[in-house]
Design an enzyme around this catalytic site. Structure first.
Site, short mmCIF file in Angstrom:
data_model
loop_
_atom_site.label_atom_id
_atom_site.label_comp_id
_atom_site.label_asym_id
_atom_site.label_seq_id
_atom_site.Cartn_x
_atom_site.Cartn_y
_atom_site.Cartn_z
N LYS A 186 63.20 52.81 60.81
CA LYS A 186 64.66 52.73 60.68
C LYS A 186 65.12 53.36 59.37
O LYS A 186 64.32 53.60 58.46
CB LYS A 186 65.09 51.26 60.72
CG LYS A 186 64.82 50.59 62.07
CD LYS A 186 65.74 51.12 63.14
CE LYS A 186 65.83 50.26 64.37
NZ LYS A 186 64.90 50.57 65.45
C1 LIG Z 1 69.67 49.02 68.96
C2 LIG Z 1 68.51 48.13 68.62
N1 LIG Z 1 68.63 46.81 68.80
C3 LIG Z 1 67.64 45.97 68.48
C4 LIG Z 1 66.44 46.42 67.96
C5 LIG Z 1 65.35 45.45 67.70
O1 LIG Z 1 64.87 45.48 66.41
P1 LIG Z 1 63.34 45.06 66.09
O2 LIG Z 1 62.47 46.13 66.65
O3 LIG Z 1 63.29 44.98 64.61
O4 LIG Z 1 63.11 43.74 66.75
C6 LIG Z 1 66.29 47.80 67.73
C7 LIG Z 1 65.10 48.37 67.10
O5 LIG Z 1 64.02 48.51 67.48
C8 LIG Z 1 67.33 48.67 68.09
O6 LIG Z 1 67.21 50.00 67.93
#
Ligand SMILES: Cc1ncc(COP(=O)(O)O)c(C=O)c1O
Length: 369
Positions: A186
């Site tokens: 990210k």
């Molecule tokens: C739009 C979106 N929502 C939620 C997430 C979930 O984040 P994480 O992977 O840190 O659980 C992500 C990332 O992977 C995402 O791109």
């Protein structure tokens, strides 16, 4: 030439001493769980997002889930989100026991629009979950008005948009809560899974603090059913180092996007470059094109060393995991068409002009074949 989609190694090399110091200091203090580094990061991240509070949690998915949970959302409730997002936006709703209600998106920005959201509101709707997709902030003013009209909460999915701006304000400062992911790739990425919630609501802040730590405020006094979803001190210290570079990294991403746009503009209508709504900014977590003959282009780029990807090839409503929601092919035409046409090009701050030129030339070669 070999061009990675992201290159975390290059980023680490550029800040190695600061990162190594942050890791060493955590190892010598051994304050691994909820150490001082967590609170320090939370304060600076809240400030960065123009919110009063931030709570570090285990992932972006948990950040969404705990926000919804703290709002009391659960079985029998509905939460509206978009059909074109990473599956976690919908999963977090399902994890509370509520039902994700999907809607189609704006053709240009790929983000939610108030008019489509309004049509999906029912007596059971409790919240709207706009996703600032690909790093572009959602135009929030019409959604905020809609939420006020129907007494709904807004929980922003800002997992891809650290630092993006909507009508002069940072994402993460609009909803009653907002979720951020610090997944390594990210714009602000940890060295493992990590996430945060921002909010300016004091009572919600206190609820989330308890929920992420077994429902306790004081050790072994469990006031509510909670979870183990804390941000590691080690990750918090790494994130504090990286946060100091985030504005510069976002500026570089925007600069790369402009250069891509300029280089690719001559390939219209084979290639359509990203369109950013006039009232918002994008921090280009992803640089996504709409292209003709997408699958062939993807193969051509990969064969020539350019690691392009698709975000996302299958919309939420057509995922087998969500068969139970009862949607069918054709329900969200804009989203479905995008899934066929989109391609994401390499995008990260350390990308070089030469690499962008090579990628654009390879795309030009493909259409001139
Ligand atoms: C739009 C979106 N929502 C939620 C997430 C979930 O984040 P994480 O992977 O840190 O659980 C992500 C990332 O992977 C995402 O791109």
């Amino acid at each position: 030439m070999k061009i990675n989609f992201v290159d975390l190694h290059k980023q680490y090399q550029s800040i190695k001493t600061q990162i190594d110091d942050a890791i060493k200091s955590t190892l010598s203090q051994t304050d691994f769980i909820l150490g001082q580094g967590v609170e320090e990061f939370e304060q600076s991240f809240a400030e960065f997002c123009q919110a009063k509070y931030a709570v570090g949690v285990a992932s972006g998915t948990d950040a969404l889930f705990l926000s919804l949970k703290a709002l009391g959302i659960g079985p029998g409730d509905e939460v509206i989100t978009q059909a074109n997002t990473f599956v976690a936006s919908a999963y977090a709703i399902s994890m509370t026991g509520a039902t994700p209600v999907l809607v189609d998106i704006n053709t240009h920005t790929y983000n939610l629009e108030a008019s489509t959201v309004e049509k999906a509101i029912t007596k059971r709707t409790k919240a709207i979950l706009p996703v600032h997709l690909y790093g572009q902030a959602t135009y929030m003013i019409p959604l905020l008005k809609l939420a006020r009209k129907y007494k709904l909460q807004i929980v922003e999915d800002a997992c891809q948009a650290h630092g993006a701006i909507s009508s002069g304000k940072k994402v993460g400062s609009f909803g009653i809560a907002a979720a951020f992911s610090f997944y390594p790739g990210k714009n602000l990425g940890a060295y493992g899974d990590a996430g945060a919630i921002t909010t300016s609501n004091h009572s919600l802040y206190n609820k989330i603090l308890k929920l992420r730590n077994y429902g306790q405020k004081e050790k072994y006094h469990h006031l509510v059913l909670g979870y183990n979803s804390r941000l590691d001190t080690l990750q918090a210290r790494i994130l504090s180092v990286k946060l100091r570079h985030l504005n510069q990294w976002n500026r570089l991403r925007i600069q790369h996007a402009k250069f891509y746009n300029q280089k690719l503009s001559t390939l219209n209508p084979f290639v359509i470059t990203p369109i950013v709504h006039q009232n918002v900014s994008s921090v280009y977590h992803l640089y996504v094109l709409q292209v003709k003959m997408r699958n062939q282009l993807l193969r051509f780029l990969n064969e020539r060393g350019v690691n392009a990807l698709i975000h996302y090839p299958i919309p939420i409503h057509l995922q087998p995991a969500y068969k139970g929601l009862g949607y069918k092919k054709g329900d969200f035409p804009v989203t479905e068409q995008l899934c066929q046409n989109i391609i994401s090009l390499p995008m990260y701050p350390e990308l070089t002009t030469k690499e962008i030129e090579y990628t654009c030339q390879t795309i030009a070669d493909f259409y001139q074949k």
